[in-house]
Design a protein around this motif. Structure first.
Motif, PDB file in Angstrom:
ATOM      1  N   GLY A  56      35.664  45.029  44.645  1.00  0.00           N
ATOM      2  CA  GLY A  56      35.144  46.247  44.214  1.00  0.00           C
ATOM      3  C   GLY A  56      33.513  46.034  43.595  1.00  0.00           C
ATOM      4  O   GLY A  56      32.694  46.486  43.683  1.00  0.00           O
ATOM      5  N   MET A  61      37.434  46.525  51.748  1.00  0.00           N
ATOM      6  CA  MET A  61      37.833  47.165  50.638  1.00  0.00           C
ATOM      7  C   MET A  61      38.861  48.349  50.690  1.00  0.00           C
ATOM      8  O   MET A  61      39.740  48.679  50.257  1.00  0.00           O
ATOM      9  CB  MET A  61      36.734  47.670  49.729  1.00  0.00           C
ATOM     10  N   ILE A  68      35.020  51.835  40.059  1.00  0.00           N
ATOM     11  CA  ILE A  68      35.882  50.561  39.918  1.00  0.00           C
ATOM     12  C   ILE A  68      35.935  49.962  38.340  1.00  0.00           C
ATOM     13  O   ILE A  68      36.627  49.237  37.765  1.00  0.00           O
ATOM     14  CB  ILE A  68      35.407  49.555  40.426  1.00  0.00           C
ATOM     15  N   SER A 104      42.796  42.907  42.727  1.00  0.00           N
ATOM     16  CA  SER A 104      42.074  42.518  43.773  1.00  0.00           C
ATOM     17  C   SER A 104      40.864  43.727  44.056  1.00  0.00           C
ATOM     18  O   SER A 104      39.737  43.457  44.538  1.00  0.00           O
ATOM     19  CB  SER A 104      42.904  42.600  45.080  1.00  0.00           C
ATOM     20  N   ARG A 105      41.378  44.968  43.907  1.00  0.00           N
ATOM     21  CA  ARG A 105      40.265  45.995  43.901  1.00  0.00           C
ATOM     22  C   ARG A 105      39.197  45.894  42.838  1.00  0.00           C
ATOM     23  O   ARG A 105      38.042  46.330  43.406  1.00  0.00           O
ATOM     24  CB  ARG A 105      40.888  47.526  43.786  1.00  0.00           C
ATOM     25  N   ILE A 154      42.794  47.194  51.027  1.00  0.00           N
ATOM     26  CA  ILE A 154      43.280  46.576  49.885  1.00  0.00           C
ATOM     27  C   ILE A 154      44.237  47.689  49.347  1.00  0.00           C
ATOM     28  O   ILE A 154      44.061  48.798  49.165  1.00  0.00           O
ATOM     29  CB  ILE A 154      42.434  46.180  48.681  1.00  0.00           C
TER      30      ILE A 154
END
Length: 427
Positions: A356, A341, A379, A351-352, A344
């Motif tokens: 996440g 993580m 997140i 994507s996070r 990224i």
């Protein structure tokens, strides 16, 4: 997969637990479920879930024996069925800004008075009006669309993608002979990405329809790689449906020795995820090893926009973390996801958000509830921005996992915000 009544699953679980020399308390500590809940599973009073089956398989070292006893999932038809009568796709825009797409054959269009449709037949072009297409401009714009797709709702990005796909297809008709193939190949990339945005918005049928159009245009442009990659995309649809068998079979089909290293590497990753769903640790790890070797050999294979994910530093490691959770090994999953993580980039919101949620889920499943809640709080804004149906599927799993620890003050604190994200209306 053959369905089994809860009593048969429970009896098998008890048999395996006793063979391993574990008490209910011992197993409860290993899988982070209560002794009472496990007791009800063993006696057939509770229906087993995917999560409990995978965790127990992992704790007992039974290589998917319990997963195979889960009731079969409802089928939604083969992932490749996308045909409609004709090649039309209508886009509807309403004053509030929302948009959606639906297939419509030409007879339906005439009956409803539809004035125009997006159609994707490929013609030979008109050499008398041949003109130069600014390919570099459309190539740069595609990169911008991918970046937008990382930070904005698919409902915002998809209409523009469709428009540019249609524009490129029209330009290809009148492109100079030496450029036509290049234009169609780039057009296919636009169509494929439109398919991904359609899937993110929750429309699997549209996703596969656009993928099929991408294959047609790529083949007309002399690129046969897209046809193989389309099978990888269908495997992804099967994966998100929770269909391990179809995920594995489709991914195997895509590992054609005549395909590029990248396509075969992406297919091997997808096969590994299918084996994880099926609870087969050894096959999953072998698939990941294959993927790692193939993707390492894929450097500089093509100057075209790459197919597959581009915002993850080590996609195989991230897939391994994802798969280890599905295999009921959340501690191992959390360790890998924590590391990946951090790699990224900040602009890759989608994507996070995706990984996440998986990271928080792995920690919650490991019993690290307070840390899972901290990660979840970080997140949720990203999840809202991504507006992704596939991400929300995992967010629902996270919510169910945290709900098991409902007496925790950390869970009570995050619950209202989590519920807001889960029930946030799509853009």
């Amino acid at each position: 997969m053959v369905s089994a009544p809860p009593i048969l699953f429970g009896a098998k679980l008890r048999e395996l637990r006793l063979a391993a020399g574990l008490s209910l308390n011992d197993l409860a500590a290993l899988v982070h479920y209560s002794k009472g809940y496990l007791s009800k599973i063993e006696t057939g009073q509770k229906q087993p879930t995917d999560d409990i089956a995978r965790r127990c398989d992992a704790a007992l070292g039974t290589s998917g024996d319990l997963v195979t006893l889960l009731p079969g999932k409802p089928q939604h038809g083969p992932a490749g069925e996308t045909s409609v009568d004709g090649e039309g796709w209508t886009m509807t825009l309403v004053p509030g800004g929302a948009s959606w797409f639906q297939p419509m054959d030409r007879r339906q269009a005439l009956a409803s008075g539809t004035a125009s449709m997006l159609t994707f037949g490929i013609s030979a072009g008109n050499t008398q009006t041949a003109s130069t297409v600014p390919i570099d401009v459309f190539r740069a714009m595609f990169d911008h669309f991918r970046r937008l797709g990382q930070s904005m709702s698919p409902a915002v990005v998809l209409p523009a993608l469709v428009t540019h796909t249609h524009t490129l297809r029209e330009l290809a008709r009148n492109a100079r002979p030496g450029e036509r193939g290049e234009v169609l190949t780039l057009c296919a990339r636009y169509a494929e990405y439109a398919g991904w945005m359609a899937q993110e918005s929750g429309n699997d049928h549209a996703a596969l329809w656009w993928t099929d159009r991408a294959v047609e245009m790529a083949e007309a442009g002399g690129d046969r790689e897209m046809a193989t990659y389309a099978v990888v995309r269908r495997a992804l649809v099967a994966f998100y449906r929770g269909d391990a068998h179809d995920t594995i079979e489709l991914a195997k089909q895509a590992q054609n020795p005549n395909s590029s290293h990248r396509i075969r590497g992406l297919a091997a990753q997808r096969e590994a995820q299918g084996h994880a769903l099926a609870g087969d640790y050894d096959q999953c790890m072998r698939g990941l090893d294959r993927a790692r070797a193939l993707l390492a050999a894929a450097t500089n294979e093509s100057t075209l926009p790459p197919l597959g994910p581009t915002n993850v530093a080590d996609p195989v490691a991230m897939t391994e973390g994802w798969s280890l959770h599905d295999l009921g090994r959340p501690h191992e999953a959390a360790s890998i996801l924590d590391r990946e993580m951090d790699r990224i980039p900040g602009h890759a919101v989608r994507s996070r958000a995706r990984y996440g949620v998986r990271q928080a889920l792995a920690h919650a499943a490991s019993g690290e509830v307070e840390h899972a809640c901290v990660l979840t709080a970080r997140i949720l804004d990203l999840v809202d921005a991504a507006d992704s149906v596939t991400v929300n599927t995992d967010l629902q799993r996270l919510a169910r996992t945290l709900a098991r620890f409902h007496t925790s003050s950390a869970v009570k604190a995050i619950q209202p915000r989590l519920v807001t994200s889960l029930h946030r209306p799509s853009t």
